[in-house]
Design an enzyme around this catalytic site. Sequence first.
Site, PDB file in Angstrom:
ATOM      1  N   GLY A  25       0.793  -1.223   0.000  1.00 58.16           N
ATOM      2  CA  GLY A  25       0.000   0.000   0.000  1.00 58.16           C
ATOM      3  C   GLY A  25       0.820   1.265   0.000  1.00 58.16           C
ATOM      4  CB  ALA A  98       7.869  -2.202  -1.866  1.00 57.32           C
ATOM      5  CB  ILE A 142      12.195  -1.574  -3.390  1.00 61.07           C
ATOM      6  CG1 ILE A 142      11.144  -2.421  -4.109  1.00 61.07           C
ATOM      7  CG2 ILE A 142      12.198  -0.144  -3.915  1.00 61.07           C
ATOM      8  CD1 ILE A 142      11.399  -2.646  -5.561  1.00 61.07           C
ATOM      9  CE  LYS A 146      17.248   9.909   0.558  1.00 67.26           C
ATOM     10  NZ  LYS A 146      16.885   9.795  -0.875  1.00 67.26           N
ATOM     11  CG  LEU A 186       9.094  13.702  -9.517  1.00 66.12           C
ATOM     12  CD1 LEU A 186       8.871  14.025 -10.985  1.00 66.12           C
ATOM     13  CD2 LEU A 186       9.480  14.948  -8.749  1.00 66.12           C
ATOM     14  CB  SER A 188       7.068   8.958  -2.955  1.00 62.54           C
ATOM     15  OG  SER A 188       8.127   9.760  -2.473  1.00 62.54           O
TER      16      SER A 188
END
Length: 346
Positions: A25, A98, A142, A146, A186, A188
């Site tokens: 989700g 994820a 995922i 960083k 973009l 998120s």
Amino acid sequence: EPVVLDEAGIDAVLHGKTVLITGAGGSIGSELCRQVARYQPARLVLYELSEFNLYTIEQDLGERFPALPLTRLIGDVKDLEHLRGTYAKWQPQVVFHAAAYKHVPLMEEDDNAWQCLRNNVLGTYHAALAAAEHGVERFVLISTDKAVNPTNVMGATKRAAEMLISALAAEHPGTRFMAVRFGNVLGSSGSVIPKFKEQIAKGGPVTVTHSEVIRYFMTIPEAARLVLQAAAIGESGQVLVLDMGEPVKIVELARQMIRLAGHTEEEVPIEFSGLRAGEKLYEELLADADTTVPTSIRPLRLAQLQDGNAGLGPLLQMVRNDRVASANEEAKVRLVQVVREYRPSR
């Protein structure tokens, strides 16, 4: 530039398969669900800790793909036995992992480093180990830019997660393990674009951390499509890196958004708030000691990483405990020992 994908290759990996997505989700997880659904999997298993996020993506998929069989599960990746039961019952062939804590400054605060370590490292280990135990064909982590030369807990935990995937790939050749790194997406949750829009709507000021800070950006659908492509071409133990294009100067992004909203900087001023805990002026997609080689899909490159799985066992043993004394500092100490490139900002 539009990306040309190997649609037939992706279809061969996903069509008619049972696909499980952890963090289904979230910003990336939900878009992966929508992208995977286009390839007509036999079943999509949504694994999500947030009840609201699970409800939201389930409703969205039900409207867009009414014929797609869905399994909706409230689950925590730190719960190994629940994951084992889920894999045993639904027998997924492809897993996209994820689920993660990703907000850099938030994960630096108070006891959040300990929770980030448990969720991002132990959670990844559980999801991947259960995948190996139950014959999953492909497991895709995922990851993030960083993770490269990290200065923050979030990045260090994701680098440790990549190392775990590499170790499991060697131990379990029956499952193809891989990781995919990319930068900011973009729109998120927690990203800068929605924040700037909200600040502009209120008349400012628009807060930028530093005049020289730069970031790589990609749209969520584009990132998700490239993750699917990576899953189709990646070999076990690999870390694939998305070509994020040219980095964007955040102050210029803020200025453009102010202009596009019909204002001037006199009307909606920009204020510099200072770099937050764990933040860099710039992000990197590859560590200094790494090199990359091209793949058959131009925006995907293969990172050739230095070996470094030492210390993962003790790290896992520590995070299996629900709590240790001075957990936040202990988390950083252990991460420094395992992730040699990690240099905590404080």
